[in-house]
Design a protein around this motif. Sequence first.
Motif, short mmCIF file in Angstrom:
data_model
loop_
_atom_site.label_atom_id
_atom_site.label_comp_id
_atom_site.label_asym_id
_atom_site.label_seq_id
_atom_site.Cartn_x
_atom_site.Cartn_y
_atom_site.Cartn_z
N TYR A 120 0.85 -1.20 0.00
CA TYR A 120 0.00 0.00 0.00
C TYR A 120 0.88 1.24 0.00
O TYR A 120 2.02 1.21 0.44
CB TYR A 120 -0.86 0.06 1.26
N PHE B 265 -6.99 7.93 11.43
CA PHE B 265 -6.98 6.96 10.32
C PHE B 265 -5.98 7.36 9.25
O PHE B 265 -5.73 8.53 9.01
CB PHE B 265 -8.37 6.84 9.70
N ARG C 289 -2.12 1.06 13.76
CA ARG C 289 -1.67 -0.23 13.22
C ARG C 289 -0.43 -0.09 12.35
O ARG C 289 0.22 -1.09 12.01
CB ARG C 289 -2.78 -0.90 12.42
N LEU C 290 -0.09 1.13 11.95
CA LEU C 290 1.07 1.38 11.11
C LEU C 290 2.29 1.68 11.96
O LEU C 290 2.14 2.10 13.12
CB LEU C 290 0.79 2.57 10.17
N HIS D 279 1.91 -5.21 4.12
CA HIS D 279 1.21 -5.97 5.15
C HIS D 279 1.64 -7.42 5.05
O HIS D 279 1.40 -8.08 4.03
CB HIS D 279 -0.30 -5.83 4.96
N PHE E 235 2.22 -4.36 9.63
CA PHE E 235 2.71 -3.48 8.56
C PHE E 235 4.17 -3.13 8.82
O PHE E 235 4.58 -2.95 9.95
CB PHE E 235 1.90 -2.18 8.51
N THR F 168 -8.47 2.40 1.04
CA THR F 168 -9.05 1.83 2.25
C THR F 168 -8.57 2.64 3.45
O THR F 168 -7.50 3.24 3.42
CB THR F 168 -8.65 0.34 2.41
N MET G 112 -7.42 2.75 7.45
CA MET G 112 -6.76 1.88 8.42
C MET G 112 -6.48 2.70 9.66
O MET G 112 -6.09 3.86 9.56
CB MET G 112 -5.44 1.38 7.81
N GLU G 113 -6.66 2.10 10.83
CA GLU G 113 -6.30 2.80 12.06
C GLU G 113 -4.82 3.14 12.03
O GLU G 113 -3.98 2.28 11.77
CB GLU G 113 -6.62 1.94 13.27
N ARG G 114 -4.54 4.41 12.28
CA ARG G 114 -3.15 4.89 12.24
C ARG G 114 -2.26 4.10 13.20
O ARG G 114 -1.09 3.85 12.92
CB ARG G 114 -3.15 6.37 12.59
#
Length: 71
Positions: free
Chosen positions: A3, A12, A29-30, A42, A47, A23, A25-27
């Motif tokens: 991505y 996000f 999670r990065l 991913h 990630f 898409t 994604m909750e920030r």
Amino acid sequence: MQYIIDRFEGNFAILEAENGEYTGMERARLPREAGEGDVVVHELGAFRIDREETERRRARIRQKMKALWEE
């Protein structure tokens, strides 16, 4: 899956997938240091930043911008 981080909106990140779809994604999670324009991959439920691909894309964009301004 790969991505590109398009932008951040509050908590996000808006990601562009390889197929061009976007898409959210909750920030959180990065990776903490991830920023707009970074290529993230991913794998195995997490990630990671692909620094080599990010730099390749940025260099290609710089070349295109330079060509535009030189014409």
